[in-house]
Scaffold this motif. Sequence first.
Motif, PDB file in Angstrom:
ATOM      1  N   THR A 234      23.382  41.788  34.929  1.00  0.00           N
ATOM      2  CA  THR A 234      23.874  40.373  34.915  1.00  0.00           C
ATOM      3  C   THR A 234      23.859  39.874  36.160  1.00  0.00           C
ATOM      4  O   THR A 234      23.898  39.351  36.658  1.00  0.00           O
ATOM      5  N   GLY A 235      24.172  40.962  37.028  1.00  0.00           N
ATOM      6  CA  GLY A 235      25.053  40.928  38.417  1.00  0.00           C
ATOM      7  C   GLY A 235      26.207  40.644  38.452  1.00  0.00           C
ATOM      8  O   GLY A 235      26.756  40.131  39.722  1.00  0.00           O
ATOM      9  N   ILE A 236      26.620  40.253  37.794  1.00  0.00           N
ATOM     10  CA  ILE A 236      28.239  39.941  37.423  1.00  0.00           C
ATOM     11  C   ILE A 236      29.090  41.358  37.374  1.00  0.00           C
ATOM     12  O   ILE A 236      28.746  41.805  36.982  1.00  0.00           O
ATOM     13  N   THR A 237      29.779  41.142  38.715  1.00  0.00           N
ATOM     14  CA  THR A 237      31.066  42.282  38.511  1.00  0.00           C
ATOM     15  C   THR A 237      32.335  42.333  37.365  1.00  0.00           C
ATOM     16  O   THR A 237      33.189  41.375  38.478  1.00  0.00           O
ATOM     17  N   ARG A 238      32.443  42.528  36.602  1.00  0.00           N
ATOM     18  CA  ARG A 238      33.891  42.317  35.996  1.00  0.00           C
ATOM     19  C   ARG A 238      35.191  42.453  36.528  1.00  0.00           C
ATOM     20  O   ARG A 238      35.303  43.626  37.013  1.00  0.00           O
ATOM     21  N   THR A 239      36.456  41.989  36.673  1.00  0.00           N
ATOM     22  CA  THR A 239      37.333  42.252  37.219  1.00  0.00           C
ATOM     23  C   THR A 239      38.136  41.989  36.927  1.00  0.00           C
ATOM     24  O   THR A 239      37.772  41.552  35.967  1.00  0.00           O
ATOM     25  N   PRO A 240      39.241  42.327  37.270  1.00  0.00           N
ATOM     26  CA  PRO A 240      40.819  42.252  36.119  1.00  0.00           C
ATOM     27  C   PRO A 240      40.893  40.590  36.223  1.00  0.00           C
ATOM     28  O   PRO A 240      41.110  39.564  35.591  1.00  0.00           O
ATOM     29  N   GLN A 241      40.417  40.087  37.501  1.00  0.00           N
ATOM     30  CA  GLN A 241      41.221  38.497  38.058  1.00  0.00           C
ATOM     31  C   GLN A 241      39.850  37.311  36.961  1.00  0.00           C
ATOM     32  O   GLN A 241      40.702  36.873  36.280  1.00  0.00           O
ATOM     33  N   LEU A 242      38.736  38.430  36.785  1.00  0.00           N
ATOM     34  CA  LEU A 242      38.433  37.696  36.367  1.00  0.00           C
ATOM     35  C   LEU A 242      37.686  36.467  34.926  1.00  0.00           C
ATOM     36  O   LEU A 242      38.947  35.839  34.448  1.00  0.00           O
ATOM     37  N   LEU A 243      39.572  37.755  33.926  1.00  0.00           N
ATOM     38  CA  LEU A 243      39.627  37.412  33.097  1.00  0.00           C
ATOM     39  C   LEU A 243      40.600  36.746  32.452  1.00  0.00           C
ATOM     40  O   LEU A 243      40.973  36.611  31.996  1.00  0.00           O
ATOM     41  N   GLU A 244      42.017  37.233  34.310  1.00  0.00           N
ATOM     42  CA  GLU A 244      43.155  36.862  33.864  1.00  0.00           C
ATOM     43  C   GLU A 244      43.360  35.942  34.685  1.00  0.00           C
ATOM     44  O   GLU A 244      44.482  35.306  33.789  1.00  0.00           O
ATOM     45  N   GLU A 245      43.048  35.341  35.306  1.00  0.00           N
ATOM     46  CA  GLU A 245      42.825  34.005  36.492  1.00  0.00           C
ATOM     47  C   GLU A 245      42.092  32.552  35.619  1.00  0.00           C
ATOM     48  O   GLU A 245      42.682  31.922  36.112  1.00  0.00           O
ATOM     49  N   SER A 246      41.133  33.304  34.497  1.00  0.00           N
ATOM     50  CA  SER A 246      40.150  32.406  34.475  1.00  0.00           C
ATOM     51  C   SER A 246      41.502  31.650  33.213  1.00  0.00           C
ATOM     52  O   SER A 246      42.057  31.502  32.379  1.00  0.00           O
ATOM     53  N   THR A 247      40.197  29.643  33.450  1.00  0.00           N
ATOM     54  CA  THR A 247      40.824  29.391  31.667  1.00  0.00           C
ATOM     55  C   THR A 247      39.461  28.848  30.673  1.00  0.00           C
ATOM     56  O   THR A 247      38.083  28.274  31.365  1.00  0.00           O
ATOM     57  N   TYR A 248      39.720  28.690  29.529  1.00  0.00           N
ATOM     58  CA  TYR A 248      38.950  29.255  28.283  1.00  0.00           C
ATOM     59  C   TYR A 248      38.367  28.255  28.049  1.00  0.00           C
ATOM     60  O   TYR A 248      39.200  27.609  27.602  1.00  0.00           O
ATOM     61  N   LEU A 249      37.235  27.902  27.643  1.00  0.00           N
ATOM     62  CA  LEU A 249      37.402  27.267  26.602  1.00  0.00           C
ATOM     63  C   LEU A 249      36.961  27.881  25.314  1.00  0.00           C
ATOM     64  O   LEU A 249      36.260  28.005  24.870  1.00  0.00           O
TER      65      LEU A 249
END
Length: 210
Positions: free
Chosen positions: A187-202
């Motif tokens: 995917t070219g996407i590096t998963r980070t803890p910030q991506l999980l913790e700071e996102s707002t999910y639909l």
Amino acid sequence: MIATPDDYSWFSRERFPELADAYCFTYVRGLTPEELVTWLGVRVDDCSRMTLDELIRYSSTGFYERQAFGAIAVGDWVLLVEANGGLGVTKEIIMPLSAGTRLVSHFYLEVKGMDYFHWIEDGKIRFEFLHQDGYSHWIEDGKMQLEFPQMEGYSAEMPDELAETMERMGSADPHEGPSFLLAECLTGITRTPQLLEESTYLCGGVPKPR
């Protein structure tokens, strides 16, 4: 910089106690969260915006009535996050969802020893890793090898796109970094803890069959 499994050591039960032992992450290229929600048969107006902690709490309520999910946009991709869910490894969902695009998912359920990884391209499985109840399908010398003889008959070519990443994975358990490496490669996407913790999910839920 070339990533290694250790780069994903942050994804642990110490930091994510209610997610690390039972999760499913699914990437679909070219869709927005709203489009994915609609594709799943859920009205966007019936969804809510939630933090990761709220999504996890939402997932634990009504577990037997629905499969909860949260979706966020990451570049040209949508990332579907499930706590103790399995939409991203349900073939009846992910095969048609991959039509005309690329879908990558990985699922882990510690209590049952289940560990699945899928790469599907336009309705065709390009690569999958399956581990459950003590047996595995895995890659060796370009062929899918089986750990136990009762699983004879399954074989597949290893895509060239994954060869280097597979070599870097070594002998680590797939959910402890390697599945994240495979997803990053595809995917070219590096998963980070910030991506999980700071996102707002639909967030919404797909009703389970009665």
